[in-house]
Design an enzyme around this catalytic site. Structure first.
Site, PDB file in Angstrom:
ATOM      1  N   LYS A   1       3.543   4.158  18.412  1.00 30.55           N
ATOM      2  CA  LYS A   1       3.577   5.555  17.959  1.00 30.55           C
ATOM      3  C   LYS A   1       3.773   6.513  19.133  1.00 30.55           C
ATOM      4  O   LYS A   1       4.541   7.474  19.026  1.00 30.55           O
ATOM      5  CB  LYS A   1       2.289   5.877  17.192  1.00 30.55           C
ATOM      6  CG  LYS A   1       2.228   5.146  15.846  1.00 30.55           C
ATOM      7  CD  LYS A   1       0.842   5.249  15.232  1.00 30.55           C
ATOM      8  CE  LYS A   1       0.795   4.647  13.843  1.00 30.55           C
ATOM      9  NZ  LYS A   1      -0.594   4.471  13.362  1.00 30.55           N
TER      10      LYS A   1
ATOM     11  N   GLU B   1       8.893  10.553   9.297  1.00 34.92           N
ATOM     12  CA  GLU B   1       7.663  11.329   9.506  1.00 34.92           C
ATOM     13  C   GLU B   1       6.408  10.461   9.368  1.00 34.92           C
ATOM     14  O   GLU B   1       5.436  10.627  10.124  1.00 34.92           O
ATOM     15  CB  GLU B   1       7.613  12.486   8.492  1.00 34.92           C
ATOM     16  CG  GLU B   1       6.434  13.406   8.628  1.00 34.92           C
ATOM     17  CD  GLU B   1       6.388  14.132   9.966  1.00 34.92           C
ATOM     18  OE1 GLU B   1       7.216  15.024  10.190  1.00 34.92           O
ATOM     19  OE2 GLU B   1       5.512  13.797  10.791  1.00 34.92           O
TER      20      GLU B   1
ATOM     21  N   THR C   1       0.834  -1.208   0.000  1.00 34.13           N
ATOM     22  CA  THR C   1       0.000   0.000   0.000  1.00 34.13           C
ATOM     23  C   THR C   1       0.869   1.258   0.000  1.00 34.13           C
ATOM     24  O   THR C   1       0.690   2.155  -0.827  1.00 34.13           O
ATOM     25  CB  THR C   1      -0.911  -0.009   1.257  1.00 34.13           C
ATOM     26  OG1 THR C   1      -1.637  -1.227   1.277  1.00 34.13           O
ATOM     27  CG2 THR C   1      -1.882   1.152   1.240  1.00 34.13           C
TER      28      THR C   1
ATOM     29  N   LYS D   1       6.701   1.993  11.893  1.00 38.05           N
ATOM     30  CA  LYS D   1       6.727   2.388  13.325  1.00 38.05           C
ATOM     31  C   LYS D   1       7.329   1.313  14.229  1.00 38.05           C
ATOM     32  O   LYS D   1       7.913   1.631  15.257  1.00 38.05           O
ATOM     33  CB  LYS D   1       5.332   2.768  13.814  1.00 38.05           C
ATOM     34  CG  LYS D   1       4.234   1.793  13.498  1.00 38.05           C
ATOM     35  CD  LYS D   1       3.390   2.297  12.373  1.00 38.05           C
ATOM     36  CE  LYS D   1       2.602   1.183  11.738  1.00 38.05           C
ATOM     37  NZ  LYS D   1       1.448   1.641  11.012  1.00 38.05           N
TER      38      LYS D   1
HETATM   39  N1  HSE Z   1      -2.828   0.687  10.791  1.00 37.13           N
HETATM   40  C1  HSE Z   1      -2.380   2.015  11.009  1.00 37.13           C
HETATM   41  C2  HSE Z   1      -3.569   2.849  11.437  1.00 37.13           C
HETATM   42  C3  HSE Z   1      -1.760   2.546   9.748  1.00 37.13           C
HETATM   43  O1  HSE Z   1      -4.710   2.385  11.279  1.00 37.13           O
HETATM   44  O2  HSE Z   1      -3.393   3.953  11.935  1.00 37.13           O
HETATM   45  C4  HSE Z   1      -1.058   3.864   9.904  1.00 37.13           C
HETATM   46  O3  HSE Z   1       0.035   3.773  10.771  1.00 37.13           O
END
Ligand code: HSE
Length: 404
Positions: free
Chosen positions: A200, A124, A11, A100
């Site tokens: 994150k 980023e 993706t 991440k």
């Molecule tokens: N799976 C992650 C989300 C993708 O839904 O935020 C983006 O980091």
């Protein structure tokens, strides 16, 4: 011309190629040179795709090609991404990644390797999809001591909670939609159990406090226990349920946690719905700042990646300094954090007496069409107090932290 290689044509990787093609002229102007994808590394072939002739299956072709100056990694997962990225840096190539898991685990080390070699390791897109948050933390909020970061950092869970709340869609259907739209992780457990948001907030906390925050130390709860009944109660309270990832500094100590919370319209993150992410930052000088945008998905994430590629192309042989020491930041146990808590327990003849004896005065909550249970909100208390009291209650149906 600056040659780059894209590792992983899923993706995000295919989005990067698309963005570079769509905006090639303006990107070339901003980078000071044209950006050319020389290789795409993937296990698969892509017959019929415009990049079919650039596909390679051996990382060494990329590592050994001195013409490749920037490597974009979008394979996901720690291995083999870590080995490939580290070797790319050791071979003198800057790296841009959206991964991440890789950044949370090895960010400090990879930044250090890049710094020692006058290269860049930019990430980023690893937090908040297309939202600029890493660069603001590194470059714009540097006059401040960061006191709090609270974010809706996972697009998939925000999409699921919004669909359940606004359209009455059930959990599995909403998750399937998020997967179809390309928001969810390959293993969506990482989204719904809160692990993705946890990584994150670990990255943002490490940058905000300049030290290594281990994601394993962050208390993490996902959204799998949130039911349509919880959502009905939230509505009765004029609230929404959101998956919050927070990192809060208090008296030189830092707490971090990921958990569903109930918030009302007066909270700045209340209107962050669907796949959108929102990140609220409090600095000791600037006060409150908010970042908002598409938190997942092909093109928003690719936009953040390409912006990093442009930055790397503008800073060939010049490291953009990022403070993230490998020294571990010891997080404080969340036991001392105070909230109000929403609780649902099975009804019985003595339930009100029992609750009053344990919690004193509580705010009873009723939701239309729900029976056979007793729901209430406690007064402010610590996590530890709540857990002690909760353990004396039989048949707790759910517990959600309340931020109003
Ligand atoms: N799976 C992650 C989300 C993708 O839904 O935020 C983006 O980091």
């Amino acid at each position: 011309m600056v040659n780059i290689a894209v590792l992983g044509y899923g993706t995000i990787g295919s989005g990067v190629v698309e963005v570079l093609k769509t905006n090639s002229d303006s990107i070339a102007k901003r980078a000071g040179d044209s950006i050319e994808v020389k290789y795409v590394l993937d296990l698969r072939d892509f017959p019929g795709d415009p990049i079919r002739d650039k596909v390679v299956h051996d990382i060494n072709i990329i590592l050994d090609d001195p013409e490749v100056l920037i490597v974009c990694e979008h394979m996901g997962g720690v291995e083999p991404a870590y080995t490939f990225v580290k070797n790319a840096l050791l071979k003198g190539k800057s790296v841009v990644t959206s991964n991440k898991e890789l950044v949370a685990k090895h960010g400090a080390e990879l930044l250090n390797i890049a710094k020692e070699r006058g290269l860049n390791f930019l990430f980023e897109a690893s937090v908040g999809g297309g939202i600029p948050i890493i660069r603001p933390l590194n470059q714009s909020l540097t006059a401040d001591e960061i006191m709090e970061i609270t974010g809706i950092l996972n697009g998939t869970t925000n999409y699921i909670l919004s669909k359940m709340s606004d359209e009455g869609v059930d959990f599995d259907t909403a998750l399937a939609e998020a997967q179809k739209l390309g928001f969810a992780e390959r293993n969506p457990e990482a989204d719904v159990e809160g692990h993705d948001a946890c990584r994150k907030i670990a990255i943002l906390s490490s940058l905000a406090f300049g030290m290594q925050v281990d994601f394993e130390d962050i208390y993490t709860e996902g959204i799998t226990k949130i039911s349509d009944i919880d959502i009905r109660y939230a509505k009765a309270l004029g609230a929404r349920i959101k998956l919050f990832a927070s990192s809060i500094r208090e008296d030189e100590q830092v707490y971090a946690m990921v958990a569903p919370v109930m918030i009302r319209a007066d909270h700045p993150l209340y209107s962050v719905n669907n796949v959108f992410n929102g990140i609220f930052v409090k600095g000791n000088v600037i006060g409150d700042v908010m970042f908002y945008g598409s938190g997942a998905g092909k093109l928003p994430t690719a936009s953040a990646v390409v912006a990093d590629v442009v930055d790397a192309a503008k800073h060939l042989n010049k490291n953009i300094w990022t403070i993230w020491s490998s020294k571990k930041l010891e997080l404080t146990n969340i036991d001392r954090i105070q909230h109000r808590f929403f609780l649902r327990i099975k009804d019985n003849a003595k339930v009100k007496e029992q609750v009053a004896a344990l919690f004193g005065q509580v705010e009873e909550v009723r939701a239309e069409g729900v029976s056979g249970e007793y729901a209430f909100i406690t007064s402010d208390m610590t996590e530890q107090e709540l857990n002690e009291k909760k353990s004396s209650l039989a048949d707790v149906l759910s517990m959600i932290r309340v931020r109003f």
